[in-house]
Design a protein around this motif. Structure first.
Motif, PDB file in Angstrom:
ATOM      1  N   UNK A  58      27.379  51.514  19.762  1.00 54.35           N
ATOM      2  CA  UNK A  58      27.355  52.975  19.740  1.00 54.35           C
ATOM      3  C   UNK A  58      26.757  53.519  21.029  1.00 54.35           C
ATOM      4  N   UNK A  59      25.715  52.860  21.517  1.00 52.07           N
ATOM      5  CA  UNK A  59      25.084  53.289  22.765  1.00 52.07           C
ATOM      6  C   UNK A  59      26.049  53.123  23.939  1.00 52.07           C
ATOM      7  N   UNK A  60      26.740  51.992  23.995  1.00 49.40           N
ATOM      8  CA  UNK A  60      27.703  51.750  25.068  1.00 49.40           C
ATOM      9  C   UNK A  60      28.844  52.760  25.032  1.00 49.40           C
ATOM     10  N   UNK A  61      29.341  53.039  23.832  1.00 56.08           N
ATOM     11  CA  UNK A  61      30.435  54.007  23.693  1.00 56.08           C
ATOM     12  C   UNK A  61      29.959  55.389  24.125  1.00 56.08           C
ATOM     13  N   UNK A  62      28.754  55.744  23.735  1.00 54.81           N
ATOM     14  CA  UNK A  62      28.183  57.032  24.136  1.00 54.81           C
ATOM     15  C   UNK A  62      28.069  57.165  25.641  1.00 54.81           C
ATOM     16  N   UNK A  63      27.651  56.102  26.315  1.00 59.28           N
ATOM     17  CA  UNK A  63      27.533  56.125  27.774  1.00 59.28           C
ATOM     18  C   UNK A  63      28.896  56.251  28.425  1.00 59.28           C
ATOM     19  N   UNK A  64      29.914  55.572  27.873  1.00 60.84           N
ATOM     20  CA  UNK A  64      31.253  55.670  28.438  1.00 60.84           C
ATOM     21  C   UNK A  64      31.839  57.062  28.259  1.00 60.84           C
TER      22      UNK A  64
END
Length: 67
Positions: A58-64
């Motif tokens: 979720x954190x990675x998707x949010x950053x992308x």
């Protein structure tokens, strides 16, 4: 103990897995309390690992999305 590799464990499933472990231990009559504790710890560890993976994704998707 049956843990599902491709399915995220919900809190209800966590409680059910622990309850099932306790019931199996109680019915067996030959296992030690330590073996029950180890099995419960494995169930909890599995749950926490899944939770950590989901949070990281979720954190990675949010950053992308933000970039």
């Amino acid at each position: 103990m049956k843990l599902m590799a491709n399915k995220t464990m919900t809190k209800d499933e966590l409680y059910s897995a622990i309850e099932a472990a306790i019931i199996r231990w109680n019915l067996d009559g030959t296992k030690t309390a330590g073996s029950l504790t180890r099995e419960i710890m494995l169930i909890i560890k599995h749950y926490e690992m899944e939770k950590d993976v989901i949070e990281e994704l979720a954190e990675r998707i949010g950053k992308e999305i933000d970039s």
